[in-house]
Each structure stands twice: as structure tokens, then as C-alpha cells.
Scaffold this motif. Structure first.
Motif, PDB file in Angstrom:
ATOM      1  N   TYR A 148      75.017  23.264 -13.563  1.00 54.42           N
ATOM      2  CA  TYR A 148      75.789  24.485 -13.355  1.00 54.42           C
ATOM      3  C   TYR A 148      74.844  25.678 -13.287  1.00 54.42           C
ATOM      4  O   TYR A 148      74.022  25.882 -14.184  1.00 54.42           O
ATOM      5  N   THR A 149      74.934  26.438 -12.203  1.00 54.73           N
ATOM      6  CA  THR A 149      74.037  27.561 -11.979  1.00 54.73           C
ATOM      7  C   THR A 149      74.842  28.828 -11.721  1.00 54.73           C
ATOM      8  O   THR A 149      75.752  28.825 -10.876  1.00 54.73           O
ATOM      9  N   GLU A 150      74.515  29.891 -12.453  1.00 53.97           N
ATOM     10  CA  GLU A 150      75.176  31.180 -12.206  1.00 53.97           C
ATOM     11  C   GLU A 150      74.622  31.767 -10.909  1.00 53.97           C
ATOM     12  O   GLU A 150      73.438  32.039 -10.794  1.00 53.97           O
ATOM     13  N   ILE A 151      75.512  31.970  -9.944  1.00 56.59           N
ATOM     14  CA  ILE A 151      75.109  32.475  -8.625  1.00 56.59           C
ATOM     15  C   ILE A 151      75.188  33.996  -8.574  1.00 56.59           C
ATOM     16  O   ILE A 151      74.340  34.656  -7.979  1.00 56.59           O
ATOM     17  N   ALA A 152      76.212  34.558  -9.214  1.00 56.91           N
ATOM     18  CA  ALA A 152      76.405  36.006  -9.139  1.00 56.91           C
ATOM     19  C   ALA A 152      77.216  36.491 -10.333  1.00 56.91           C
ATOM     20  O   ALA A 152      77.976  35.724 -10.938  1.00 56.91           O
ATOM     21  N   ARG A 153      77.033  37.755 -10.648  1.00 55.82           N
ATOM     22  CA  ARG A 153      77.824  38.433 -11.668  1.00 55.82           C
ATOM     23  C   ARG A 153      78.110  39.834 -11.159  1.00 55.82           C
ATOM     24  O   ARG A 153      77.203  40.552 -10.764  1.00 55.82           O
ATOM     25  N   LYS A 154      79.384  40.217 -11.144  1.00 56.59           N
ATOM     26  CA  LYS A 154      79.728  41.547 -10.656  1.00 56.59           C
ATOM     27  C   LYS A 154      80.858  42.125 -11.504  1.00 56.59           C
ATOM     28  O   LYS A 154      81.444  41.435 -12.338  1.00 56.59           O
ATOM     29  N   GLY A 155      81.151  43.384 -11.264  1.00 54.82           N
ATOM     30  CA  GLY A 155      82.213  44.042 -12.004  1.00 54.82           C
ATOM     31  C   GLY A 155      81.678  44.811 -13.195  1.00 54.82           C
ATOM     32  O   GLY A 155      80.524  44.650 -13.599  1.00 54.82           O
TER      33      GLY A 155
ATOM     34  N   HIS B   9      83.159  45.584 -19.111  1.00 57.42           N
ATOM     35  CA  HIS B   9      84.337  45.153 -19.850  1.00 57.42           C
ATOM     36  C   HIS B   9      85.187  44.153 -19.075  1.00 57.42           C
ATOM     37  O   HIS B   9      86.098  43.544 -19.641  1.00 57.42           O
ATOM     38  N   ALA B  10      84.918  43.983 -17.795  1.00 51.61           N
ATOM     39  CA  ALA B  10      85.700  43.034 -17.000  1.00 51.61           C
ATOM     40  C   ALA B  10      84.822  42.375 -15.944  1.00 51.61           C
ATOM     41  O   ALA B  10      85.042  42.531 -14.745  1.00 51.61           O
ATOM     42  N   PRO B  11      83.810  41.625 -16.373  1.00 55.75           N
ATOM     43  CA  PRO B  11      82.896  41.017 -15.405  1.00 55.75           C
ATOM     44  C   PRO B  11      83.528  39.811 -14.706  1.00 55.75           C
ATOM     45  O   PRO B  11      84.497  39.232 -15.194  1.00 55.75           O
ATOM     46  N   GLU B  12      82.955  39.464 -13.568  1.00 57.52           N
ATOM     47  CA  GLU B  12      83.332  38.250 -12.849  1.00 57.52           C
ATOM     48  C   GLU B  12      82.062  37.444 -12.591  1.00 57.52           C
ATOM     49  O   GLU B  12      81.063  37.987 -12.125  1.00 57.52           O
ATOM     50  N   PHE B  13      82.147  36.161 -12.922  1.00 56.93           N
ATOM     51  CA  PHE B  13      80.990  35.277 -12.766  1.00 56.93           C
ATOM     52  C   PHE B  13      81.268  34.272 -11.652  1.00 56.93           C
ATOM     53  O   PHE B  13      82.366  33.711 -11.570  1.00 56.93           O
ATOM     54  N   THR B  14      80.266  34.038 -10.815  1.00 55.43           N
ATOM     55  CA  THR B  14      80.344  32.981  -9.818  1.00 55.43           C
ATOM     56  C   THR B  14      79.335  31.912 -10.195  1.00 55.43           C
ATOM     57  O   THR B  14      78.140  32.204 -10.384  1.00 55.43           O
ATOM     58  N   VAL B  15      79.819  30.682 -10.335  1.00 57.46           N
ATOM     59  CA  VAL B  15      78.984  29.567 -10.791  1.00 57.46           C
ATOM     60  C   VAL B  15      79.085  28.426  -9.789  1.00 57.46           C
ATOM     61  O   VAL B  15      80.156  28.157  -9.240  1.00 57.46           O
ATOM     62  N   GLU B  16      77.962  27.760  -9.555  1.00 55.47           N
ATOM     63  CA  GLU B  16      77.946  26.578  -8.698  1.00 55.47           C
ATOM     64  C   GLU B  16      77.825  25.330  -9.555  1.00 55.47           C
ATOM     65  O   GLU B  16      77.007  25.265 -10.464  1.00 55.47           O
ATOM     66  N   ALA B  17      78.671  24.347  -9.266  1.00 54.28           N
ATOM     67  CA  ALA B  17      78.554  23.014  -9.854  1.00 54.28           C
ATOM     68  C   ALA B  17      77.958  22.105  -8.788  1.00 54.28           C
ATOM     69  O   ALA B  17      78.479  22.028  -7.676  1.00 54.28           O
TER      70      ALA B  17
ATOM     71  N   LYS C 146      81.843  32.984 -17.835  1.00 55.43           N
ATOM     72  CA  LYS C 146      80.966  31.957 -17.265  1.00 55.43           C
ATOM     73  C   LYS C 146      81.544  30.566 -17.503  1.00 55.43           C
ATOM     74  O   LYS C 146      81.513  29.710 -16.620  1.00 55.43           O
ATOM     75  N   ARG C 147      82.079  30.363 -18.702  1.00 55.63           N
ATOM     76  CA  ARG C 147      82.646  29.051 -19.010  1.00 55.63           C
ATOM     77  C   ARG C 147      83.824  28.731 -18.094  1.00 55.63           C
ATOM     78  O   ARG C 147      83.956  27.616 -17.588  1.00 55.63           O
ATOM     79  N   ALA C 148      84.697  29.715 -17.895  1.00 58.00           N
ATOM     80  CA  ALA C 148      85.856  29.491 -17.025  1.00 58.00           C
ATOM     81  C   ALA C 148      85.421  29.209 -15.594  1.00 58.00           C
ATOM     82  O   ALA C 148      86.028  28.385 -14.896  1.00 58.00           O
ATOM     83  N   ALA C 149      84.368  29.890 -15.146  1.00 62.76           N
ATOM     84  CA  ALA C 149      83.858  29.642 -13.795  1.00 62.76           C
ATOM     85  C   ALA C 149      83.276  28.240 -13.686  1.00 62.76           C
ATOM     86  O   ALA C 149      83.466  27.550 -12.663  1.00 62.76           O
TER      87      ALA C 149
END
Length: 226
Positions: A176-183, A186-194, A209-212
């Protein structure tokens, strides 16, 4: 004691007006800024964890009267885990009103999972002390919202399912690799690749990150096993 403008705004986001404002101040005060005249939120956190646990135990039992203990336990754990508490804290922007020391602030303490999760439990305890269990329980059920209804579908850990699928075929566990983080903080959004070693990969975006990771694992597992 009168609350400042920020804490009054937080009361609105929380949905509870404190009759004893000192409880809220203590709930948002981290140990890094405590002093002999300023209590921190650690004792409230300890109690809030138990109040949350009782409310969630009742909720999962009521939601599925026929479920076995083995089915209920992972649902309960998913609802009370620190990541979930931190996600709820982000939704009501609890981080904005945390009272933390300079070192914690400089290291991004207002968005740390542990600090947010602990503070959320402390706020729950503060509401419990201020208005009793029924009010605290109603607040918990409102803030957790659809998580309670959705937890049954999510109870089977998607990452575990994908790992078992890969191992059954002689592959290494997924990466699992974090591709991006934005926002905002207090309300970030994480994009993760499996990704599996055979090259199969899926990306997913979520509020933690866990939910992603879970969403990416679920999407990849669905694609491979469909």
C-alpha cells in the motif's frame, strides 16, 4: 466560566451546549500544555473510551439482533478504534480547538490521529459528566451516523481478504502506497494504491489513510475475485 468564540462555535458543531463549560475546556486540553492549575484531558479520555464502548456495544446489538458474538466483535472494534474516533473528530473540526503545546503544534498535532482520537473520547466523557449517559449516547449515535449501519458490510477486513487471496496463489502480501494527500488539515483526503506483485493495482481516496487502504483493497479484491 465563559467560553471563547471558537469553543462556542465548536459547541454548535458538536451539537451540545455545556452547562459546565470547564468540562469542555479540559476535554480539549492536551497533556503537552497542562500545568498545576490547568488539567489535561487524559482522565476524561479514559472515561470517554468506556462511555463510547457501552454506547457502541448497545448499538451493534440493536442493529443486528441475530448476530453472534463472533460477528459483533469486529463491528464493535471498527466503531471504537482510534482511527474512527479521529475521523469523527475531523468531521466536527475538533483539531481547530485543541489546546496543545508548541512542540506538538509544530509537529502537526492538530491533525494527528492519536491526539484527535483521544480528544474525541475526552469530549464524549465531558458530555457524559455534563448531561448524563443518555445525552452522551444520543450524541455518539448522531456523530457516528451511518458508520453504524455500514459497519456490518465493512466488518470483514478488506486488506485481510486481499492478503489471503494473494497468499493462496503464492504471492507476497499487497503493498500500500500513499499517492496523494490534499485538502485542509482538519479534513484531509488520502489517495492510496494497493498493488500485488503480479502488477494488479487499484487506487482509492478516503478521509483517512486506513480507510483509503481498505477501499483500495476492497476494489482490487472485488476485481480479482469477481
Amino acid at each position: 466560566m465563559k467560553l471563547g468564540k471558537e469553543l462556542k462555535a465548536f459547541e454548535d458543531r458538536l451539537g451540545h451546549r455545556f452547562t459546565t463549560p470547564e468540562l469542555l475546556v479540559r476535554a480539549v486540553t492536551h497533556a503537552s500544555i497542562s500545568s498545576p492549575t490547568r488539567d489535561d484531558n487524559q482522565r476524561l479520555e479514559f472515561l470517554g473510551d468506556r462511555v463510547l464502548g457501552l454506547a457502541m456495544a448497545e448499538a451493534v446489538l440493536e442493529h443486528d439482533p441475530s448476530a453472534t458474538e463472533g460477528q459483533l466483535a469486529p463491528r464493535f472494534n471498527a466503531l471504537v478504534r482510534k482511527e474512527t474516533c479521529a475521523d469523527v473528530a475531523r468531521e466536527i473540526d475538533l483539531g481547530a480547538v485543541l489546546k496543545i503545546g508548541r512542540s506538538e503544534m509544530m509537529s502537526g498535532g492538530r491533525r494527528k490521529k492519536a491526539l484527535l482520537g483521544d480528544a474525541m473520547e475526552a469530549v464524549i466523557a465531558a458530555v457524559y459528566h455534563d448531561a448524563g449517559f443518555e445525552v452522551a449516547r444520543a450524541l455518539i449515535l448522531r456523530l457516528w451516523g451511518q458508520r453504524i449501519a455500514q459497519v456490518e458490510a465493512d466488518a470483514r477486513d478488506a486488506k485481510t481478504s486481499l492478503q489471503e487471496w494473494a497468499q493462496a496463489r503464492g504471492m507476497a502480501p499487497p503493498v500500500y502506497t500513499e499517492i496523494a494527500r490534499k485538502g485542509p488539515d482538519h479534513a484531509p483526503e488520502f489517495t492510496v494504491e494497493a498493488r500485488l506483485e503480479n502488477g494488479a493495482a487499484v487506487e482509492a481516496t478516503a478521509r483517512s489513510k486506513r480507510a483509503a487502504e481498505q477501499a483500495a483493497a476492497k476494489a482490487l479484491f472485488t476485481r480479482l475475485s469477481g
